[in-house]
Design a protein around this motif. Structure first.
Motif, PDB file in Angstrom:
ATOM      1  N   ASP A  62       0.932  -1.121  -0.147  1.00  0.00           N
ATOM      2  CA  ASP A  62      -0.049  -0.115   0.018  1.00  0.00           C
ATOM      3  C   ASP A  62       0.733   1.161  -0.008  1.00  0.00           C
ATOM      4  O   ASP A  62       0.394   2.142   0.083  1.00  0.00           O
ATOM      5  N   ASP A  63       2.164   1.177  -0.072  1.00  0.00           N
ATOM      6  CA  ASP A  63       3.269   2.185   0.002  1.00  0.00           C
ATOM      7  C   ASP A  63       4.068   1.969  -1.177  1.00  0.00           C
ATOM      8  O   ASP A  63       5.126   1.676  -0.927  1.00  0.00           O
ATOM      9  N   PRO A  64       3.780   2.420  -2.427  1.00  0.00           N
ATOM     10  CA  PRO A  64       4.702   2.019  -3.605  1.00  0.00           C
ATOM     11  C   PRO A  64       6.234   2.631  -3.506  1.00  0.00           C
ATOM     12  O   PRO A  64       7.162   2.157  -3.760  1.00  0.00           O
ATOM     13  N   LYS A  65       6.122   3.848  -2.841  1.00  0.00           N
ATOM     14  CA  LYS A  65       7.498   4.629  -2.817  1.00  0.00           C
ATOM     15  C   LYS A  65       8.446   3.588  -1.497  1.00  0.00           C
ATOM     16  O   LYS A  65       9.431   3.652  -2.023  1.00  0.00           O
ATOM     17  N   GLN A  66       7.941   3.099  -0.589  1.00  0.00           N
ATOM     18  CA  GLN A  66       8.608   2.473   0.348  1.00  0.00           C
ATOM     19  C   GLN A  66       8.925   1.189  -0.232  1.00  0.00           C
ATOM     20  O   GLN A  66       9.772   0.536  -0.114  1.00  0.00           O
ATOM     21  N   ALA A  67       7.767   0.506  -1.179  1.00  0.00           N
ATOM     22  CA  ALA A  67       8.334  -0.672  -1.880  1.00  0.00           C
ATOM     23  C   ALA A  67       9.438  -0.461  -2.679  1.00  0.00           C
ATOM     24  O   ALA A  67      10.434  -1.385  -2.861  1.00  0.00           O
ATOM     25  N   ASN A  68       9.407   0.726  -3.547  1.00  0.00           N
ATOM     26  CA  ASN A  68      10.868   0.867  -4.167  1.00  0.00           C
ATOM     27  C   ASN A  68      11.986   1.087  -3.429  1.00  0.00           C
ATOM     28  O   ASN A  68      13.324   0.349  -4.082  1.00  0.00           O
ATOM     29  N   ILE A  69      11.913   1.785  -2.391  1.00  0.00           N
ATOM     30  CA  ILE A  69      13.060   1.912  -1.672  1.00  0.00           C
ATOM     31  C   ILE A  69      13.577   0.476  -1.191  1.00  0.00           C
ATOM     32  O   ILE A  69      14.669  -0.017  -1.274  1.00  0.00           O
ATOM     33  N   PRO A  90       4.451   6.582  -8.760  1.00  0.00           N
ATOM     34  CA  PRO A  90       2.644   6.796  -8.954  1.00  0.00           C
ATOM     35  C   PRO A  90       2.290   7.585  -9.758  1.00  0.00           C
ATOM     36  O   PRO A  90       1.259   7.284 -10.270  1.00  0.00           O
ATOM     37  N   ASP A  91       2.768   8.737  -9.708  1.00  0.00           N
ATOM     38  CA  ASP A  91       2.121   9.919 -10.597  1.00  0.00           C
ATOM     39  C   ASP A  91       3.166  10.301 -11.661  1.00  0.00           C
ATOM     40  O   ASP A  91       3.780  11.232 -11.539  1.00  0.00           O
ATOM     41  N   VAL A  92       2.956   9.803 -12.815  1.00  0.00           N
ATOM     42  CA  VAL A  92       3.786  10.050 -13.926  1.00  0.00           C
ATOM     43  C   VAL A  92       3.702  11.379 -14.380  1.00  0.00           C
ATOM     44  O   VAL A  92       4.725  12.125 -14.719  1.00  0.00           O
ATOM     45  N   GLU A  93       2.569  11.929 -14.374  1.00  0.00           N
ATOM     46  CA  GLU A  93       2.376  13.351 -14.929  1.00  0.00           C
ATOM     47  C   GLU A  93       2.928  14.328 -14.043  1.00  0.00           C
ATOM     48  O   GLU A  93       3.880  15.433 -14.420  1.00  0.00           O
ATOM     49  N   VAL A 131       5.322  -5.437  -7.065  1.00  0.00           N
ATOM     50  CA  VAL A 131       4.695  -4.463  -6.139  1.00  0.00           C
ATOM     51  C   VAL A 131       5.277  -3.190  -6.860  1.00  0.00           C
ATOM     52  O   VAL A 131       4.441  -2.017  -6.886  1.00  0.00           O
ATOM     53  N   VAL A 132       6.419  -3.016  -7.157  1.00  0.00           N
ATOM     54  CA  VAL A 132       7.164  -1.718  -7.434  1.00  0.00           C
ATOM     55  C   VAL A 132       6.897  -1.451  -8.927  1.00  0.00           C
ATOM     56  O   VAL A 132       6.946  -0.195  -9.382  1.00  0.00           O
ATOM     57  N   ASP A 133       6.350  -2.435  -9.947  1.00  0.00           N
ATOM     58  CA  ASP A 133       6.139  -2.127 -11.100  1.00  0.00           C
ATOM     59  C   ASP A 133       4.636  -1.787 -11.306  1.00  0.00           C
ATOM     60  O   ASP A 133       3.615  -2.819 -11.384  1.00  0.00           O
ATOM     61  N   ILE A 134       4.488  -0.295 -11.106  1.00  0.00           N
ATOM     62  CA  ILE A 134       3.005  -0.020 -11.216  1.00  0.00           C
ATOM     63  C   ILE A 134       2.466   0.455 -12.484  1.00  0.00           C
ATOM     64  O   ILE A 134       1.229   0.075 -12.672  1.00  0.00           O
ATOM     65  N   HIS A 135       2.974   0.568 -13.473  1.00  0.00           N
ATOM     66  CA  HIS A 135       2.449   1.163 -14.726  1.00  0.00           C
ATOM     67  C   HIS A 135       3.019   0.420 -15.923  1.00  0.00           C
ATOM     68  O   HIS A 135       4.139  -0.236 -16.008  1.00  0.00           O
ATOM     69  N   THR A 136       2.237   0.148 -16.841  1.00  0.00           N
ATOM     70  CA  THR A 136       2.590  -0.229 -18.094  1.00  0.00           C
ATOM     71  C   THR A 136       2.071   0.796 -19.331  1.00  0.00           C
ATOM     72  O   THR A 136       1.045   1.704 -18.682  1.00  0.00           O
ATOM     73  N   PHE A 137       2.574   1.015 -20.385  1.00  0.00           N
ATOM     74  CA  PHE A 137       2.192   2.183 -21.373  1.00  0.00           C
ATOM     75  C   PHE A 137       1.624   2.143 -22.681  1.00  0.00           C
ATOM     76  O   PHE A 137       2.422   1.163 -23.316  1.00  0.00           O
TER      77      PHE A 137
END
Length: 319
Positions: free
Chosen positions: A23-30, A151-154, A226-232
């Protein structure tokens, strides 16, 4: 963090830490990237010789051309071990480099790699959605396989434009397409299942990694998911960059047959003991990938829709 150091050896995160990070993608990335920092280059066959120098140069030129080289002052966002920026510097695309990542371990390794290569690079730990540099600091911002972790690409692209000087360019490569990510993951899962089961058979057990290593790889894969949030979708990503304020936005794609080979090869390499795979295997894998990449670029890119290729690349300019 301005001086290169040695990333400490990280034990893999506990199941409880992985679950909390869902539930915390930034912490997951770290967690994930600190854990992987010291072995990341080996895992992904990253090098700082002509093989990866030419790859980085070609990917950059494929979407952004060669105009403006060398860029005087460049930032790599989500630098990992410094793969993209350091190889672009060696290719003569960039003069002075800076690296940032949300993972302290990755920044340490990137700076260590830069020092070993004798390159003029500094860096700091920074969130891509709030980049820790002043307005109009850079002529170029680059990244490789990192937008899909944010999380927020824009918002990140707005920050990229903020730290660019007017007329400055951004180039992001190696992002997974929606279709490409689907077939890559399926191929990886099938290869892992086949390899780890076949190596249980009599006569093949020497090709099986110790169970503890296989379990650790599986734990890493769970956290990686968990850290792979998006595909484009390439055109949707282009529209996101335009909404963020970029001009002259272009997208490109690459790797179709090369990805169909590359993902099973990487997965197989991760599932068997390293000593079983020598120079002959590495030469076969690299030459095969190069040949298929040439087919993708010179033939299939002219007849196959962009959306079917694995990698998405995007560039744009600050007004």
């Amino acid at each position: 963090m301005n001086e290169p150091g040695h990333a400490s050896t990280q034990s893999h995160p506990s199941a409880a830490e992985v679950e909390a990070a869902r539930d915390d993608p930034k912490q997951a990335n770290i967690l994930y990237h600190d854990w992987e920092a010291n072995t990341y280059d080996e895992k992904w066959s990253i090098s700082y010789d002509e093989r990866c120098v030419s790859y980085a140069r070609d990917r950059f030129a494929h979407v952004a051309g060669t105009g403006g080289w060398p860029y005087r002052n460049a930032l790599e966002l989500g630098c990992g071990t410094g793969f993209f920026l350091l190889n672009l510097m060696q290719a003569g695309v960039i003069e002075k480099g800076h690296v940032t990542d949300i993972s302290p371990g990755m920044v340490e390794v990137a700076l260590r790699n830069a020092k070993q290569l004798g390159l003029d690079v500094d860096g700091r730990v920074s969130d891509a959605e709030t980049i820790g540099y002043d307005d109009a600091s850079f002529d170029l911002v680059v990244g490789h396989a990192m937008l899909h972790h944010i999380p927020d690409v824009e918002q990140a692209l707005r920050e990229v434009l903020r730290v660019l000087r007017p007329g400055g360019r951004f180039v992001f490569c190696g992002e997974p397409s929606k279709v490409g990510d689907f077939y890559a993951r399926k191929l990886g899962q099938l290869t892992w299942w086949a390899t780890t089961n076949l190596t249980k058979l009599p006569g093949l057990t020497d090709w099986r990694r110790p169970q503890a290593e296989l379990d650790e790889s599986s734990a890493a894969a769970a956290l990686e998911a968990v850290v792979d949030i998006h595909t484009f979708d390439p055109q949707q990503l282009r529209r996101t960059a335009i909404r963020a304020g970029a001009m002259d936005v272009e997208v490109a794609t690459d790797e179709l047959t090369a990805a169909l080979l590359g993902w099973p090869v990487r997965t197989f390499e991760a599932a068997v003991p390293k000593e079983k795979l020598g120079w002959g295997w590495a030469n076969f894998a690299y030459r095969s990938w190069r040949a298929l990449s040439s087919v993708d670029t010179n033939v299939l890119s002219h007849i196959v829709p962009k959306e079917l290729f694995y990698n998405v690349e995007i560039t744009g300019v600050k007004p």
